[in-house]
Structures are given as structure tokens and as C-alpha cells.
Design a protein around this motif. Sequence first.
Motif, mmCIF file in Angstrom:
data_model
loop_
_atom_site.group_PDB
_atom_site.id
_atom_site.type_symbol
_atom_site.label_atom_id
_atom_site.label_comp_id
_atom_site.label_asym_id
_atom_site.label_seq_id
_atom_site.Cartn_x
_atom_site.Cartn_y
_atom_site.Cartn_z
ATOM 1 N N PHE A 79 0.819 -1.213 0.000
ATOM 2 C CA PHE A 79 0.000 0.000 0.000
ATOM 3 C C PHE A 79 0.854 1.263 0.000
ATOM 4 O O PHE A 79 0.479 2.267 -0.604
ATOM 5 C CB PHE A 79 -0.993 -0.011 1.152
ATOM 6 C CG PHE A 79 -2.132 -0.963 0.917
ATOM 7 C CD1 PHE A 79 -3.000 -0.785 -0.156
ATOM 8 C CD2 PHE A 79 -2.332 -2.052 1.738
ATOM 9 C CE1 PHE A 79 -4.042 -1.669 -0.397
ATOM 10 C CE2 PHE A 79 -3.370 -2.941 1.511
ATOM 11 C CZ PHE A 79 -4.227 -2.748 0.439
ATOM 12 N N THR A 80 2.017 1.233 0.637
ATOM 13 C CA THR A 80 2.932 2.378 0.594
ATOM 14 C C THR A 80 3.404 2.614 -0.833
ATOM 15 O O THR A 80 3.419 3.753 -1.323
ATOM 16 C CB THR A 80 4.130 2.148 1.538
ATOM 17 O OG1 THR A 80 3.643 2.023 2.865
ATOM 18 C CG2 THR A 80 5.129 3.289 1.443
ATOM 19 N N GLU A 82 1.906 1.597 -3.609
ATOM 20 C CA GLU A 82 0.780 1.997 -4.452
ATOM 21 C C GLU A 82 0.433 3.471 -4.256
ATOM 22 O O GLU A 82 0.214 4.197 -5.227
ATOM 23 C CB GLU A 82 -0.448 1.139 -4.145
ATOM 24 C CG GLU A 82 -1.613 1.502 -5.058
ATOM 25 C CD GLU A 82 -2.824 0.652 -4.823
ATOM 26 O OE1 GLU A 82 -3.454 0.824 -3.762
ATOM 27 O OE2 GLU A 82 -3.132 -0.168 -5.692
ATOM 28 N N ARG A 83 0.395 3.924 -3.015
ATOM 29 C CA ARG A 83 0.091 5.342 -2.764
ATOM 30 C C ARG A 83 1.143 6.243 -3.389
ATOM 31 O O ARG A 83 0.813 7.272 -3.983
ATOM 32 C CB ARG A 83 -0.008 5.595 -1.260
ATOM 33 C CG ARG A 83 -1.263 5.049 -0.657
ATOM 34 C CD ARG A 83 -1.370 5.358 0.834
ATOM 35 N NE ARG A 83 -2.434 4.570 1.412
ATOM 36 C CZ ARG A 83 -2.261 3.580 2.274
ATOM 37 N NH1 ARG A 83 -1.053 3.260 2.684
ATOM 38 N NH2 ARG A 83 -3.292 2.915 2.742
ATOM 39 N N ALA A 84 2.405 5.879 -3.263
ATOM 40 C CA ALA A 84 3.490 6.687 -3.833
ATOM 41 C C ALA A 84 3.387 6.759 -5.351
ATOM 42 O O ALA A 84 3.731 7.775 -5.957
ATOM 43 C CB ALA A 84 4.840 6.113 -3.411
ATOM 44 N N PHE A 86 0.754 7.012 -7.168
ATOM 45 C CA PHE A 86 -0.267 7.951 -7.629
ATOM 46 C C PHE A 86 -0.044 9.393 -7.161
ATOM 47 O O PHE A 86 -0.743 10.293 -7.601
ATOM 48 C CB PHE A 86 -1.661 7.477 -7.193
ATOM 49 C CG PHE A 86 -2.102 6.248 -7.936
ATOM 50 C CD1 PHE A 86 -2.542 6.333 -9.246
ATOM 51 C CD2 PHE A 86 -2.060 5.002 -7.336
ATOM 52 C CE1 PHE A 86 -2.941 5.203 -9.947
ATOM 53 C CE2 PHE A 86 -2.463 3.867 -8.019
ATOM 54 C CZ PHE A 86 -2.906 3.970 -9.333
ATOM 55 N N VAL A 87 0.921 9.628 -6.273
ATOM 56 C CA VAL A 87 1.219 10.982 -5.820
ATOM 57 C C VAL A 87 2.291 11.562 -6.740
ATOM 58 O O VAL A 87 3.392 11.035 -6.821
ATOM 59 C CB VAL A 87 1.715 10.982 -4.357
ATOM 60 C CG1 VAL A 87 2.152 12.371 -3.934
ATOM 61 C CG2 VAL A 87 0.648 10.439 -3.437
#
Length: 116
Positions: A79-80, A82-84, A86-87
Motif C-alpha cells: 500500500f505504501t 501503491e500510494r506513492a 499515484f502521488v
Amino acid sequence: MACESIAARAGKQGDVMYMMREVYQAERGKAPEIVAAFKTLTKVFEEAGYANRRIYVDYAGSMDTVVCQWEFDSLDQYFTMERAFFVNPDENAQSLIDAFNSNAVSGYKEIYEVIQ
């Protein structure tokens, strides 16, 4: 005899592993574009240490279905990452995002704990 949770049983056998499956329904005739995007994405997954990466396409059932599946050790790591992704995506990441968004009708994810 007390019932053990699946996670407790898996923990006794060794480290917990997870399997992620992403399923996309491509627009008619656009499955090759989704496959190409997944091939690029699996290179990123390889660098992250994800195992058993596979890409599948339909043989029977719904046409233009593409499935990508892989295993990993940590939900937090996944999840870390994946979030990175899209940012503030760089040009390559945005190209992948655009490939999925412009060639897929729908998609979903499944996460499983690997027991055996």
C-alpha cells in the motif's frame, strides 16, 4: 479444542504471504494494451521483490478480460508503494495510469492470504 484463525495457522508455518489479483475488463479489442501495461508494471513489481508474477487473458468466459497476479510479503509495503505511485506520478507512471484508464471498461482487486 479451540478454533485457530487462518492467520494464526499460517503464521505457525512461516512468514505470511499475500496474493494480489487485479482483474480488468478491457474495451472490446483493447486487451493487448492492458497486457502491455501489466508487462511494464510487473517490471516494477520485480524490483520491489514481488514473486510469482503472472498475466492471464481470457480463454472462456467474458471476452477481453486480463488478470495480473503476484505475491508479496507485506501489505504495508504494497500500500505504501501503491500510494506513492499515484502521488505526483512521473511521465512513465502517468503513461501506465492512462493506459489502464483509456483501455479498460472496469477493474477490481482481490487480496488473499497465501495459506499453502
